[in-house]
Design an enzyme around this catalytic site. Sequence first.
Site, PDB file in Angstrom:
ATOM      1  N   GLY A 121      -8.490   6.712   1.999  1.00  0.00           N
ATOM      2  CA  GLY A 121      -7.709   5.960   1.280  1.00  0.00           C
ATOM      3  C   GLY A 121      -7.193   4.787   2.811  1.00  0.00           C
ATOM      4  O   GLY A 121      -6.994   5.537   3.845  1.00  0.00           O
TER       5      GLY A 121
ATOM      6  N   SER B 136       3.471   1.512   2.932  1.00  0.00           N
ATOM      7  CA  SER B 136       5.009   1.037   2.706  1.00  0.00           C
ATOM      8  C   SER B 136       5.691   1.950   2.039  1.00  0.00           C
ATOM      9  O   SER B 136       6.916   2.171   2.140  1.00  0.00           O
ATOM     10  CB  SER B 136       4.878  -0.310   2.333  1.00  0.00           C
ATOM     11  OG  SER B 136       4.264  -0.565   0.974  1.00  0.00           O
TER      12      SER B 136
ATOM     13  N   THR C 196       0.865  -1.074   0.050  1.00  0.00           N
ATOM     14  CA  THR C 196       0.015   0.024   0.096  1.00  0.00           C
ATOM     15  C   THR C 196       0.676   1.251  -0.068  1.00  0.00           C
ATOM     16  O   THR C 196       1.850   1.251   0.799  1.00  0.00           O
ATOM     17  CB  THR C 196      -0.700   0.080   1.101  1.00  0.00           C
ATOM     18  OG1 THR C 196      -1.795  -0.963   1.176  1.00  0.00           O
ATOM     19  CG2 THR C 196      -1.755   1.150   1.495  1.00  0.00           C
TER      20      THR C 196
ATOM     21  N   LYS D  83      -7.918   0.876  -3.050  1.00  0.00           N
ATOM     22  CA  LYS D  83      -7.741   1.518  -1.835  1.00  0.00           C
ATOM     23  C   LYS D  83      -8.038   2.793  -1.435  1.00  0.00           C
ATOM     24  O   LYS D  83      -7.810   3.393  -0.403  1.00  0.00           O
ATOM     25  CB  LYS D  83      -6.412   1.216  -1.264  1.00  0.00           C
ATOM     26  CG  LYS D  83      -5.816  -0.251  -1.762  1.00  0.00           C
ATOM     27  CD  LYS D  83      -4.192  -0.146  -1.634  1.00  0.00           C
ATOM     28  CE  LYS D  83      -3.778  -1.328  -2.339  1.00  0.00           C
ATOM     29  NZ  LYS D  83      -2.284  -1.454  -2.312  1.00  0.00           N
TER      30      LYS D  83
END
Length: 204
Positions: free
Chosen positions: A74, A158, A30, A62
């Site tokens: 999100g 991430s 993500t 997302k």
Amino acid sequence: MTLRPGLATCEAMQSSTSFPANSFPDWHGTTILAVRKNGQTVIAGDGQVSMGPTVVKGNARKVRRLAGGKVVAGFAGATADAFTLIERLEAKLEQYPDQLARACVDLAKDWRTDRYLRKLEAMLLVADKTAIYTVTGVGDVLEPGESAGGNAVAAIGSGGNYALAAGKALIDLDLSAEALARKAMGIAAEICVYTNGNLTVEVL
């Protein structure tokens, strides 16, 4: 539980370290970026979902619109947990219409204190036309610092630090909020192996 304007979103990412290191099985998959510039607000998210070293999906969505399209959210973290939190946020927005800050603070309070909710492993990046908030399970509701002109950038996930750095570097260039978000997400995708270039972009 705090509402602390002026703190960068990277602090929200650091707050997530209070969770056990292995408690985010879907964390590596993500990058969510929010940009507010010249009166336009954008949230962009990539489509990659990874489990360990394996890409299991490349076109996940997302980023979602809430409150009749007035709010965009999100998520990063475990997908099922994030959907539960988005449903809760939507209920808060119905309870407090046009009061995004209050809805986020109330959600963070429930998230931190409720025995069921506090087990959920996700983070939310939420925005309307005037504000951006990062909401975490440790009770934080964080608004990013603004540059000259009221522009702001926030990111989670991430690849969030890469997207955040790219967004801040590009904020003063002659780019629209959407163009800036797409470019910053592209940079993050080039660096983070858990992020791809298949974007969902919502504009307010």
